[in-house]
Design a protein around this motif. Structure first.
Motif, PDB file in Angstrom:
ATOM      1  N   GLN A  21      60.660  38.133 -12.563  1.00  0.00           N
ATOM      2  CA  GLN A  21      61.105  36.734 -12.591  1.00  0.00           C
ATOM      3  C   GLN A  21      62.319  36.504 -11.693  1.00  0.00           C
ATOM      4  O   GLN A  21      62.512  35.410 -11.178  1.00  0.00           O
ATOM      5  N   GLN A  22      63.104  37.544 -11.487  1.00  0.00           N
ATOM      6  CA  GLN A  22      64.282  37.450 -10.625  1.00  0.00           C
ATOM      7  C   GLN A  22      63.944  37.723  -9.159  1.00  0.00           C
ATOM      8  O   GLN A  22      64.817  37.696  -8.298  1.00  0.00           O
ATOM      9  N   GLY A  23      62.681  38.016  -8.874  1.00  0.00           N
ATOM     10  CA  GLY A  23      62.266  38.280  -7.502  1.00  0.00           C
ATOM     11  C   GLY A  23      62.505  39.714  -7.059  1.00  0.00           C
ATOM     12  O   GLY A  23      62.440  40.023  -5.871  1.00  0.00           O
ATOM     13  N   ILE A  24      62.770  40.599  -8.011  1.00  0.00           N
ATOM     14  CA  ILE A  24      62.981  42.014  -7.718  1.00  0.00           C
ATOM     15  C   ILE A  24      61.607  42.691  -7.699  1.00  0.00           C
ATOM     16  O   ILE A  24      60.841  42.574  -8.649  1.00  0.00           O
ATOM     17  N   SER A  25      61.298  43.382  -6.601  1.00  0.00           N
ATOM     18  CA  SER A  25      59.974  43.994  -6.491  1.00  0.00           C
ATOM     19  C   SER A  25      59.907  45.305  -7.273  1.00  0.00           C
ATOM     20  O   SER A  25      60.889  46.013  -7.422  1.00  0.00           O
ATOM     21  N   ILE A  26      58.708  45.581  -7.755  1.00  0.00           N
ATOM     22  CA  ILE A  26      58.439  46.786  -8.534  1.00  0.00           C
ATOM     23  C   ILE A  26      57.432  47.622  -7.749  1.00  0.00           C
ATOM     24  O   ILE A  26      56.421  47.102  -7.258  1.00  0.00           O
ATOM     25  N   TRP A  27      57.723  48.902  -7.624  1.00  0.00           N
ATOM     26  CA  TRP A  27      56.870  49.830  -6.881  1.00  0.00           C
ATOM     27  C   TRP A  27      56.410  50.953  -7.799  1.00  0.00           C
ATOM     28  O   TRP A  27      57.166  51.404  -8.657  1.00  0.00           O
TER      29      TRP A  27
END
Length: 72
Positions: A21-27
């Motif tokens: 939701q904060q725009g932090i990408s997950i890898w």
């Protein structure tokens, strides 16, 4: 004991969704991913451990990476 595992999984899911939701990408293992995919990988591969890496740019968190770790 199993109840603790479920609550930990829920807390991780909420944490990852907040990142999204904060725009932090997950890898996951070097590939762009999302909270549901990370949770599925962790749930299905119970015998495998994952290490989290936090990537910062200009002092702000921009990526959370999950990589398998092997026991040697």
């Amino acid at each position: 004991m199993q109840k603790k595992h479920k609550s930990n999984g829920y807390a991780l899911m909420v944490e990852l969704q907040n990142y999204e939701q904060q725009g932090i990408s997950i890898w996951l293992e070097g590939n762009p991913s999302d909270s549901a995919s990370v949770m599925e990988a962790i749930r299905v591969r119970e015998g495998i451990s994952y290490m989290r890496d936090y990537v910062f740019r200009a002092g702000e968190l921009c990526e959370v990476r999950f990589d398998k770790i092997s026991k040697s």
